[in-house]
Enzyme design. Structure first.
Site, mmCIF file in Angstrom:
data_model
loop_
_atom_site.group_PDB
_atom_site.id
_atom_site.type_symbol
_atom_site.label_atom_id
_atom_site.label_comp_id
_atom_site.label_asym_id
_atom_site.label_seq_id
_atom_site.Cartn_x
_atom_site.Cartn_y
_atom_site.Cartn_z
ATOM 1 N N ASP A 108 0.772 -1.241 0.000
ATOM 2 C CA ASP A 108 0.000 0.000 0.000
ATOM 3 C C ASP A 108 0.804 1.292 0.000
ATOM 4 O OD1 ASP A 108 -2.381 -1.323 -0.217
ATOM 5 O OD2 ASP A 108 -2.773 -1.401 1.928
ATOM 6 N N TYR A 128 -10.168 -0.866 0.889
ATOM 7 C CA TYR A 128 -9.990 -1.111 2.325
ATOM 8 C C TYR A 128 -9.797 0.188 3.088
ATOM 9 C CZ TYR A 128 -10.081 -5.986 3.692
ATOM 10 O OH TYR A 128 -10.511 -7.236 4.047
#
Length: 742
Positions: A362, A450
């Site tokens: 990420d 997410y």
């Protein structure tokens, strides 16, 4: 004379504490994120350098030179400590700037350190350990590149319009009003270094589109800086692969491909929304409990410097990675120089090409910049202090994220400690208790589907909790029967794919000084003759301590037995009872490795081999990952494994603990519409282990003691007001510890 000596010592201690606080406050701005003024000044300075030929980041061309990211470049630790520990001048502030040079024969990514701020006059190239060059293909994808991806998708979907329209029950990618398709892109972008090939899957563009796959996936090669030269390499539809869109359309029309028919657009498409449905036996149409501050906040914030109940620290939100805490002290004594989020990954498995390729790293999506506005009463209590953040990533001017970080004190609704001392005759000798309140530092990162909630919690007994809670939408792919080996069917044509979340933290502990050592504690059974009954044996546990003297010895692999206690201590400082002052790390995690050691993409996340690794501090080992790992995990710019290769001595040294936490998530029906936070929170505690002479929360005036008076009535001793306030209760505290049969 004795009284005078004690008074003198008390005055000295007070002066030291005051000076420590003053220096901590003085040094905190070293760690503050870049201001808007600094960002604009850096941009203006770089754009004024003719040989760089910088243009706007959002101009349509890909073969251009432009600024990709700008963030604070941290000072060297020894320079920062001069300000923090001696009150000396702070080192000059610097910016770390990433520039993508696409307008040259051999495009490259170059990082610069620009200084001094706020009025820069110089720049120098910044390199990672080993001076490994950064490949141009490893750069994060930008808004402009997405615009060109959208262009080629329009061409692809136009060719496959009939197929998509019939498959989805009336949705299309273009000319679609309220029945549109959208896409999600998968990373890493290829299978080898230097590639830029991305699998893209189409979804219905409704609320929560992440769980609306339509079963159409396409592999686009977008390595060339001329989008007109981009190509389609593969197409996947209904479990079949095709070499081109034309081949798929031809076989679809001829009946050689089994057609998929999703349900027509109706209320069934809203399973991904937050709109309430179902029945509840609780009156949920009225407000539940809320936090209040009956007499105002008990913490103090001055820019990025925070004080609370003996704690003080500075914070920042690093644009590339996220939340960080610096110069963490309790009652003026430093416990940690830095505790910082380094990386978060989610590695998936599945049957479709998009699923089997998904290995999200990420920071490669500039995780720290996805700190969007927090909702009062949901993300943070209404009583919280909300703070704005500013980021400079893939932009031409600083971006303002309103109310993106919050700080608040809350009760845990659990005593910090308590005891009821029974007299075993229907009464009691005393009751003592202390409520547990904590200060919370929180932000979130929404990396596409997410949502991560990042917390630091500071307890009054010298404990720090570092925690991440996962929520948001699962990453779902089109359901196939073979897919059940990799997850669960969660809706019609929707498979929730199994994945593992891992999060990496840097914990630079300075236990009452930089010279620290590391040991582990385990238990071993001992068996000996009972000294007071010779015909019997005693079997009991005995502490077994192992001092770890080198970095390799202190790198614990997943799959191996992990020690019961991991203890960092200062071998040169002792508490009142003769124990070396220390802290231990206590894990709350279910993490495991995600790939075999050395297997291709695993090289980019070599930190994930270890729940804990301990290294000597080095300024050139500042991070365990980089913004480039996502798109080149095979030959990463930052290799964590190199940090422990030289196997240096770690006895009485400046130590850094690298901590990995995480969990496996096998999606299930209850993940619709969203993954919920209960059970999906992991992290670790920093707990004092003989650092103090006694529990430091004894200093709290929130303690309550109740003893029976001579008249039989409870005698209550407390150090705060009897009545809390009308927002909580107008009734004074009352306690009667008697008990009797009925």
């Amino acid at each position: 004379m004795k009284f005078l000596c004690l008074l003198q010592l008390a005055c000295m201690a007070s002066c030291v504490a005051s000076r420590s606080r003053e220096w901590a406050h003085h040094g905190a701005p070293m760690f503050a994120d870049l201001t808007v003024h600094e960002m604009k000044a850096v941009r203006a300075y770089l754009h004024a350098i003719p040989e760089m030929r910088l243009t706007n980041a959002h101009s349509r061309s890909l073969n251009k030179n432009s600024i990709l990211l700008m963030e604070l470049n941290l000072p060297k630790k020894h320079e920062a400590l001069r300000a923090l520990d001696r009150g000396q001048a702070k080192p000059k502030r610097q910016a770390r700037v990433i520039i993508q040079f696409g307008n040259q024969t051999k495009p490259n990514i170059t990082e610069y350190i620009v200084s001094p701020l706020p009025s820069p006059t110089s720049h120098e190239v910044k390199t990672f350990k080993g001076a490994k060059p950064i490949t141009f293909e490893s750069r994060p994808i930008t808004v402009v590149e997405y615009a060109h991806v959208n262009d080629i998708l329009e061409k692809i979907t136009t060719k496959a319009h009939k197929l998509l329209f019939e498959t989805t029950g009336g949705f299309s990618y273009t000319n679609c009003s309220n029945r549109c398709l959208t896409f999600s892109d998968i990373a890493p972008r290829g299978l080898d270094p230097g590639e830029r090939r991305t699998w893209i899957m189409l979804q219905k563009f409704v609320e929560g589109y992440f769980i609306h796959p339509v079963g159409f996936e396409v592999l686009i090669n977008h390595q060339d800086l001329n989008p007109e030269k981009w190509t389609v390499e593969k197409v996947w539809y209904n479990s079949m692969y095709f070499d081109s869109v034309e081949e798929l359309v031809e076989k679809y029309e001829s009946g050689e491909v089994e057609k998929v028919k999703l349900p027509a657009h109706n209320d069934d498409d809203f399973y991904s929304t937050y709109i309430p449905r179902g029945q509840s036996n609780t009156h949920t149409n009225i407000h539940g409990p809320k936090l209040v501050l009956p007499q105002g906040p008990r913490y103090h914030i001055d820019r990025n410097f925070v004080e609370y109940a003996g704690w003080s620290f500075a914070y920042r939100v690093r644009s590339s990675a996220g939340l960080q805490v610096f110069d963490l002290r309790f009652n003026g004594e430093r416990i940690a120089y830095e505790i910082s989020l380094q990386e978060a990954i989610a590695f998936y498995a599945g049957h479709t090409p998009a699923a089997m390729q998904t290995k999200y790293i990420d920071s490669g999506w500039a995780m720290g910049t996805s700190t969007f506005e927090l909702a009062p009463g949901i993300d943070c209590p209404e009583i919280a202090t909300f703070i704005d953040l500013y980021h400079y990533f893939d932009t031409d001017k600083p971006v303002h994220h309103k109310n993106a970080l919050c700080i608040f004190e809350m009760t845990t609704a659990m005593p910090l400690r308590r005891h009821f001392n029974s007299n075993f005759q229907g009464g009691y000798n005393f009751f003592g208790g202390l409520e547990n309140t904590v200060l919370v530092l929180r932000t979130t990162s929404t990396v596409y589907n997410y949502d991560y909630i990042w917390d630091f919690l500071f307890y009054p007994n010298g404990v720090v909790e570092v925690k991440v809670s996962a929520t948001g939408y699962i990453h779902a792919t089109f359901f196939t029967q073979e897919g059940l080996q990799y997850g669960s069917k969660v809706y019609n044509y929707v498979l929730g794919n199994l994945h593992t979340h891992l999060v990496h933290y840097k914990v630079d502990l300075d236990i009452d000084g930089r010279e620290n050592s590391f040991e582990t504690l385990d238990l071993r059974y001992e068996n000996f003759t009972n000294p007071w009954s010779q015909k019997h044996f005693v079997v009991q546990s005995k502490l077994h301590r192992t001092e770890h003297k080198t970095e390799r010895s202190a790198a614990f692999r997943f799959g191996k037995k992990f020690p019961r206690y991991v203890h960092f201590y200062n071998p040169n400082k002792k508490n009142k009872w003769g124990h070396q002052k220390g802290y231990r790390i206590q894990f709350n995690s279910h993490a495991h490795s995600v790939l075999p050691r050395g297997w291709r993409e695993e090289n980019g996340i070599s930190w994930s081999r270890y729940p804990l690794a301990v290294t000597r501090h080095k300024d050139n080992e500042a991070t365990s990952s980089s913004i480039y790992t996502q798109n080149d995990p095979w030959e990463p710019a930052v290799s964590f494994e190199s940090y422990i290769h030289n196997n240096e001595d770690i006895v009485n040294q400046d130590l850094v603990a690298w901590v990995t936490v995480g969990f496996l998530h096998v999606p299930h029906a209850e993940d619709i519409p969203n993954t919920a936070t209960p059970g999906n929170a992991v992290g670790f505690f920093l707990r004092p282990f003989n650092f103090f002479d006694e529990d430091p929360s004894l200093a709290s005036r929130s303690t309550v003691i109740v003893r029976p008076g001579q008249d039989g009535k409870p005698k209550i001793q407390r150090w705060t007001s009897d009545v809390i306030g009308h927002c909580v209760t107008d009734r004074p505290f009352f306690y009667n510890g008697t008990y009797a049969g009925v």
